[in-house]
Write a protein that holds these residues in place. Structure first.
Motif, mmCIF file in Angstrom:
data_model
loop_
_atom_site.group_PDB
_atom_site.id
_atom_site.type_symbol
_atom_site.label_atom_id
_atom_site.label_comp_id
_atom_site.label_asym_id
_atom_site.label_seq_id
_atom_site.Cartn_x
_atom_site.Cartn_y
_atom_site.Cartn_z
ATOM 1 N N VAL A 79 0.835 -1.207 0.000
ATOM 2 C CA VAL A 79 0.000 0.000 0.000
ATOM 3 C C VAL A 79 0.867 1.253 0.000
ATOM 4 O O VAL A 79 0.613 2.206 -0.749
ATOM 5 C CB VAL A 79 -0.967 -0.014 1.205
ATOM 6 C CG1 VAL A 79 -1.664 1.328 1.365
ATOM 7 C CG2 VAL A 79 -1.985 -1.116 1.044
ATOM 8 N N SER A 80 1.909 1.250 0.810
ATOM 9 C CA SER A 80 2.809 2.400 0.875
ATOM 10 C C SER A 80 3.520 2.606 -0.465
ATOM 11 O O SER A 80 3.671 3.740 -0.922
ATOM 12 C CB SER A 80 3.829 2.194 1.989
ATOM 13 O OG SER A 80 4.775 3.209 1.995
ATOM 14 N N SER A 83 0.974 4.018 -3.050
ATOM 15 C CA SER A 83 0.662 5.431 -2.833
ATOM 16 C C SER A 83 1.868 6.311 -3.144
ATOM 17 O O SER A 83 1.713 7.402 -3.692
ATOM 18 C CB SER A 83 0.169 5.672 -1.411
ATOM 19 O OG SER A 83 1.190 5.413 -0.476
ATOM 20 N N MET A 87 2.045 9.203 -5.797
ATOM 21 C CA MET A 87 2.486 10.535 -5.372
ATOM 22 C C MET A 87 3.613 11.057 -6.252
ATOM 23 O O MET A 87 3.790 12.274 -6.377
ATOM 24 C CB MET A 87 2.981 10.505 -3.921
ATOM 25 C CG MET A 87 1.921 10.726 -2.897
ATOM 26 S SD MET A 87 2.646 10.923 -1.278
ATOM 27 C CE MET A 87 2.600 9.251 -0.680
ATOM 28 N N ASP A 127 3.427 10.915 6.500
ATOM 29 C CA ASP A 127 3.520 9.629 5.824
ATOM 30 C C ASP A 127 2.960 8.491 6.676
ATOM 31 O O ASP A 127 2.636 7.436 6.160
ATOM 32 C CB ASP A 127 4.982 9.359 5.465
ATOM 33 C CG ASP A 127 5.139 8.201 4.516
ATOM 34 O OD1 ASP A 127 4.301 8.069 3.606
ATOM 35 O OD2 ASP A 127 6.094 7.423 4.685
ATOM 36 N N GLN A 133 -1.732 9.230 2.884
ATOM 37 C CA GLN A 133 -0.993 8.556 1.812
ATOM 38 C C GLN A 133 -1.908 8.286 0.628
ATOM 39 O O GLN A 133 -1.561 8.567 -0.518
ATOM 40 C CB GLN A 133 -0.420 7.224 2.296
ATOM 41 C CG GLN A 133 0.793 7.305 3.127
ATOM 42 C CD GLN A 133 1.306 5.910 3.480
ATOM 43 O OE1 GLN A 133 0.737 4.899 3.067
ATOM 44 N NE2 GLN A 133 2.369 5.867 4.237
ATOM 45 N N LEU A 134 -3.068 7.710 0.909
ATOM 46 C CA LEU A 134 -3.997 7.378 -0.173
ATOM 47 C C LEU A 134 -4.556 8.630 -0.848
ATOM 48 O O LEU A 134 -4.730 8.647 -2.065
ATOM 49 C CB LEU A 134 -5.124 6.499 0.363
ATOM 50 C CG LEU A 134 -4.695 5.117 0.850
ATOM 51 C CD1 LEU A 134 -5.880 4.361 1.420
ATOM 52 C CD2 LEU A 134 -4.029 4.318 -0.263
ATOM 53 N N THR A 135 -4.797 9.684 -0.068
ATOM 54 C CA THR A 135 -5.287 10.935 -0.651
ATOM 55 C C THR A 135 -4.252 11.548 -1.589
ATOM 56 O O THR A 135 -4.588 11.991 -2.694
ATOM 57 C CB THR A 135 -5.650 11.935 0.459
ATOM 58 O OG1 THR A 135 -6.622 11.338 1.316
ATOM 59 C CG2 THR A 135 -6.192 13.220 -0.118
ATOM 60 N N GLY A 137 -1.904 9.903 -3.078
ATOM 61 C CA GLY A 137 -1.813 8.996 -4.219
ATOM 62 C C GLY A 137 -2.899 9.253 -5.234
ATOM 63 O O GLY A 137 -2.654 9.297 -6.443
#
Length: 157
Positions: A79-80, A83, A87, A127, A133-135, A137
């Motif tokens: 997931v990180s 994203s 980003m 972070d 993070q998702l926003t 991304g």
């Protein structure tokens, strides 16, 4: 990659091929996304493996590592990485205005400084929050989409 081609006028040659411009730029963006995702995921897994290997010889982690923890760490890494890869497209908004590689680099460094800075150590950074993070991304993907939409009119001229 994209901004450099605009600056060097090699995109005009590329756009003479009978392939839609959006498909060409989308292919370049997919390459950037895949490379960024792969490198970040690889480095996360490599550093995690080095940490586990070093812990065997010099124990500095009190608890043992269970498979359930490994699975949750891998999920968090994926997931990180996704994203962060998305980003990585945010500087595209700044660089496509002036077709400047320097603007891309400066905006990338500023983005990393803002996202990865911690107020009270690494546990209180932007972070660390999954929603942020998702926003960010999604914002990167939206910027890439808008850049592709503008391609037909503004970016070619």
């Amino acid at each position: 990659m994209i901004v450099g081609e605009y600056r060097n006028q090699t995109t005009s040659v590329l756009f003479t091929y009978p392939i839609k411009r959006r498909k060409l730029i989308a292919a370049k963006l997919i390459v950037i996304l895949a490379f960024t995702f792969g490198v970040i995921l690889f480095s996360d897994i490599l550093l995690g493996s080095i940490l586990v290997a070093a812990d065997r010889y010099h124990p500095f982690v009190e608890d043992s590592l269970a498979m359930k923890q490994v699975q949750s760490m891998l999920n968090a890494y994926v997931v990180s990485s996704l994203s962060a890869a998305a980003m990585a497209l945010i500087p595209l908004a700044f660089s496509m205005r002036k077709h400047s590689v320097t603007a891309t680099m400066v905006s990338s460094v500023l983005l990393v400084l803002i996202v990865c800075s911690g107020f009270d150590g690494p546990l209180v950074s932007i972070d660390a929050a999954l929603a942020i993070q998702l926003t960010l991304g999604v914002a990167g993907l939206a910027i890439a989409w808008l850049s592709m939409l503008r391609l037909e009119t503004n970016d070619v001229n």
